[in-house]
Scaffold this motif. Structure first.
Motif, PDB file in Angstrom:
ATOM      1  N   MET A 112      -1.659   4.682  26.462  1.00  0.00           N
ATOM      2  CA  MET A 112      -0.777   3.982  27.405  1.00  0.00           C
ATOM      3  C   MET A 112       0.227   4.956  28.022  1.00  0.00           C
ATOM      4  O   MET A 112       0.412   5.003  29.233  1.00  0.00           O
ATOM      5  N   ASN A 113       0.899   5.733  27.139  1.00  0.00           N
ATOM      6  CA  ASN A 113       1.902   6.677  27.631  1.00  0.00           C
ATOM      7  C   ASN A 113       1.281   7.693  28.570  1.00  0.00           C
ATOM      8  O   ASN A 113       1.828   8.015  29.626  1.00  0.00           O
ATOM      9  N   PHE A 114       0.105   8.165  28.161  1.00  0.00           N
ATOM     10  CA  PHE A 114      -0.578   9.179  28.948  1.00  0.00           C
ATOM     11  C   PHE A 114      -0.990   8.629  30.323  1.00  0.00           C
ATOM     12  O   PHE A 114      -0.733   9.245  31.356  1.00  0.00           O
ATOM     13  N   THR A 115      -1.620   7.444  30.309  1.00  0.00           N
ATOM     14  CA  THR A 115      -2.105   6.906  31.582  1.00  0.00           C
ATOM     15  C   THR A 115      -0.941   6.520  32.480  1.00  0.00           C
ATOM     16  O   THR A 115      -1.018   6.672  33.692  1.00  0.00           O
ATOM     17  N   GLU A 116       0.165   6.067  31.887  1.00  0.00           N
ATOM     18  CA  GLU A 116       1.323   5.696  32.703  1.00  0.00           C
ATOM     19  C   GLU A 116       1.824   6.888  33.507  1.00  0.00           C
ATOM     20  O   GLU A 116       2.101   6.795  34.698  1.00  0.00           O
TER      21      GLU A 116
END
Lengths: 522, 522
Positions: A112-116
């Motif tokens: 999630m953090n990465f894709t955000e």
């Protein structure tokens, strides 16, 4: 031409030109040249050598730019190199300190953090109007992209050009769903379950539950993709819908690694395309590995991301290596103890595939990324695998299930455990034998995966897509696809017929009963 | 080596060496030679040219023996050539006189009669003990067979050697079932339904009902196969179980013909492998077709089985051909009327692929067998299709759906209808354009289908099978495959939890109620 370079910071720390390690989006203008069975290291180099023009678009903050014959253009992103470094550090720390490798919520949080961050970067590109306008004017023929990130697919739709995907896989199997590829949970193991294709009943329960868990978690992961796509393309769409128009899906694996399962006509397996070409070793390395004598040497890397280890953890490795007769080549940039053993050569970067191709290579200590894993398979070197995050746990499971690798957990690794595993894969002949068999089958193929990738990329350019490979399933909704409406309709007819028959019988029965009663009464 | 020649009388009347038209079972002893990208007409010739030894076993009563560098051995069968001719005549008559092409019960009856005869022939071979013993002693490496008939598969199991299949398809899709290949009835049309891959709701109902009808009818078709296999191999087995051990399935089609749908890893598409090589025409034919001037010529055959027509039916064709400027080459051995038009050349046999490859070929009148159909596609010639029986109706539907052919019914054909259809495919440019596009895509491939067939056949010999392509689905029963046991288990838990929760709530509710009543009463 434009190469849209939307690098994942996760797998791009390595600054050496391992050009196929990235997740690029390429816009390509074709040259009408036919493939003549050439071979090379990656399809981008190959395509540019064949006269196609390519441009790569690079975010301002990125880890490395590829060398090659393509133009690069830079776009602004709302994060700095410091932000990238910080997010990497969080992942590294989490990996080394947490015990649960297959920790699903943690992994999803990381994703999630990465894709955000990446979605924000993608916005920086899409809404850079002058840049986008100039790109559109260049009239590209093709978008080559890893759909793990959404930007390439969105641009392909905006520019109305075919998209070709190049991937290991997508979170929650969105790739299979978007390609309409059946994937029965009874024998196709889901990511993060640790299952193989032969599952016990509890494992099959876990696998099916994972399908449910995925569908919930993935709504969050892909929501930002859906929102960005709909907003930018000004139409009500989902990322899955966009993906489903992909012309060809290059899957970076084959059945040496993946378990046999259904494929769709536009899915092309290109596993091992990265280890086709081998170069001779530099003189100093050649001398070092040859000095290992009959014992041979071990190659040790934990991938592009982890070249350092906490001192206490590194000590376990040094201690183990001190006790073996093999020489060790280790990609390591961390603190070196004073008493570091002499059979260990530490390097900032090492020519992994060329080393593994050396006849004296006895074992490969790896984190289990698919690139390294295929270099192990291509060269027939048994592995000790220390998975760190993402798909690596599942990758490792597959190799262990095939009897060509041992696995260790980085969290509680000790020199003893490492020694046991290393001695096992080096001295128990079954590991080498099984690996050689795997390697022989992998290399026995009618066409090189790299040539296949180049062929199909050019095919899509020649024919403006690959519509003849698109299944009609894309035009059905979920209920129609599973024939639920038809089954419901047939059940309705069946129930109606049974009801009418029952009523008619009851009616006749009552009449008969009444008549016989009348007769009795007479 | 032994080539088990279990010819289907249906498709072997043609006595010319169209070697790839048959349903052979080949036992092959390998020579360690690697493929070097050669090309040819069929994989048997190719394999024998590469030094593999092959033997073909021929039933006493058969239509022709293949020429080639393989040994042949004959076995007794309980039927004569007269019996074969009689059974052929029944099929021919039924075809020309019955109106319903997609008459499912009739087709199944034909299949039943045909397979019954073949099963008897197979028994003649299996129970010829001296022959079977001498074959087993020869230590073959591979069985290459069309699983439409059971003998090859049974012998492969008896000799414990891998089997490689070469087929167009099997009745009731037993090939897909045995290979564990998903085939959703919502977009994969069933045989004899006349459906395409884009179905309306009623068509999807028909398609799903056909799945049910097939499963009933096929029990009868395959019962004799199951019985023979169990009896001969002395174990409780079914033909489907035996088939499922096949190493490679060569499917004689590709996505120019078949609709895109899932594939399994061991299914290899080799459609069009028969039209790779073209020879120049004999001088007299070259002169005849060149004499057609700008109008060009038409090629007309109804396959290996039908080279004659009832006079009244033939008259319609002659009448139509009289009215067109094109020349016609017709494979016809029936009665010739006195006033036969001069633009028609009647032949006992014609070099179909070489003629279609001629630039002056304008149209192809064909019954829609897959071999002829692919020769039409390879050479880009639009077709007028007159399906006769078996899969031909469905083959024709596929070409019509792609806009490259018109179809006519042999039962009520007239010269007017034929003229309309011919003029349409010759003068309406869309037929030719679509056919050229289909042809271009078909021929644009990374490797020739013939080379692919040879490669995978040799691969199986080199590696003693292709176990790495075998899906784990084979180890699951129907309930397990569809996860029905897991779903049932999860539902049971759900119901139990709901029941316990409900009971607990009710218990609490009653206690609360009682307390409040007590309070009220106080």
């Amino acid at each position: 031409m434009l190469r849209l370079r939307l690098k994942s910071p996760v797998d791009t720390v390595m600054r050496e030109p391992e050009k196929d390690r990235d997740r690029p989006s390429l816009l390509i203008k074709s040259r009408p040249i036919r493939l003549k069975g050439q071979s090379g290291i990656n399809p981008f180099k190959e395509l540019s050598q064949k006269g196609h023009e390519m441009v790569v678009l690079v975010p301002e903050a990125n880890y490395h730019i590829l060398n090659g014959s393509y133009t690069t253009r830079t776009f602004k992103v709302p994060y700095t190199m410091a932000d990238l470094d910080a997010s990497l550090d969080i992942i590294k720390k989490g990996t080394l300190e947490a015990p649960g490798l297959l920790d699903v919520p943690k992994t999803f949080e990381m994703i999630m953090n990465f894709t955000e961050m990446q979605v924000k970067g993608c916005e920086g590109l899409l809404y850079d109007e002058p840049l986008m306008r100039s790109l559109q004017e260049q009239d590209f023929d093709l978008m080559l992209t890893d759909p793990f990130l959404p930007c390439g697919t969105i641009i392909a739709d905006a520019f109305s050009i075919p998209a070709v995907y190049f991937l290991r896989g997508m979170v929650c199997g969105l790739d299979l769903e978007a390609a309409q590829c059946p994937s029965p949970p009874s024998y196709v193991p889901r990511l993060f379950t640790g299952n193989t294709d032969a599952m016990t009943f509890p494992q099959r329960v876990k696998n099916l539950l994972m399908v449910g868990v995925e569908s919930i978690l993935c709504k969050n992961v892909y929501r930002s993709f859906d929102e960005l796509a709909s907003r930018y393309l000004k139409k009500d769409t989902t990322y899955k819908q966009l993906l489903s128009h992909g012309a060809i899906w290059f899957m970076r694996y084959d059945y040496m690694f993946e378990y046999p399962r259904p494929l769709m006509p536009n899915m092309v397996m290109v596993g091992g395309l990265n280890c086709a070409k081998k170069k001779p070793l530099p003189a100093d390395l050649e001398e070092f590995v040859n000095g290992s004598g009959e014992h041979g040497f071990i190659v040790f890397t934990l991938g592009s991301m982890v070249s350092e280890l906490p001192e206490v953890k590194a000590k376990e490795f040094f201690d183990a290596f001190r006790q073996i007769p093999q020489r060790v080549l280790w990609r390591y940039t961390g603190v070196v103890p004073k008493d570091a053993p002499k059979n260990v050569k530490l390097m900032k970067w090492l020519p992994q595939n060329d080393l593994l191709a050396h006849p004296k290579a006895k074992a490969f200590i790896t984190h289990g990324g698919t690139h390294g894993l295929y270099e192990g398979i291509c060269n027939g070197v048994p592995m000790v695998m220390i998975p760190l995050f993402g798909d690596q746990g599942d990758n490792v499971q597959r190799m262990v299930a095939r009897g060509v690798a041992e696995t260790l957990n980085i969290y509680d690794i000790t020199s003893e455990k490492l020694l046991v595993a290393l001695r096992k894969v080096i001295h128990d002949k079954s590991y080498k034998e099984k690996m050689m068999k795997l390697s022989a089958i992998h290399r026995d193929r009618p066409i090189e995966p790299l040539d296949l990738a180049v062929f199909w990329t050019e095919f899509v350019m020649r024919h403006k897509g690959a519509d003849h490979l698109r299944p009609a399933a894309h035009d059905l909704n979920w209920v129609q696809y599973h024939s639920l409406d038809v089954i419901g309709f047939l059940l309705l007819i069946l129930v109606t017929v049974m009801f009418v028959t029952f009523k008619s019988c009851m009616f006749c029965f009552r009449r008969c009963l009444r008549k016989s009663q009348k007769k009795k009464n007479e």
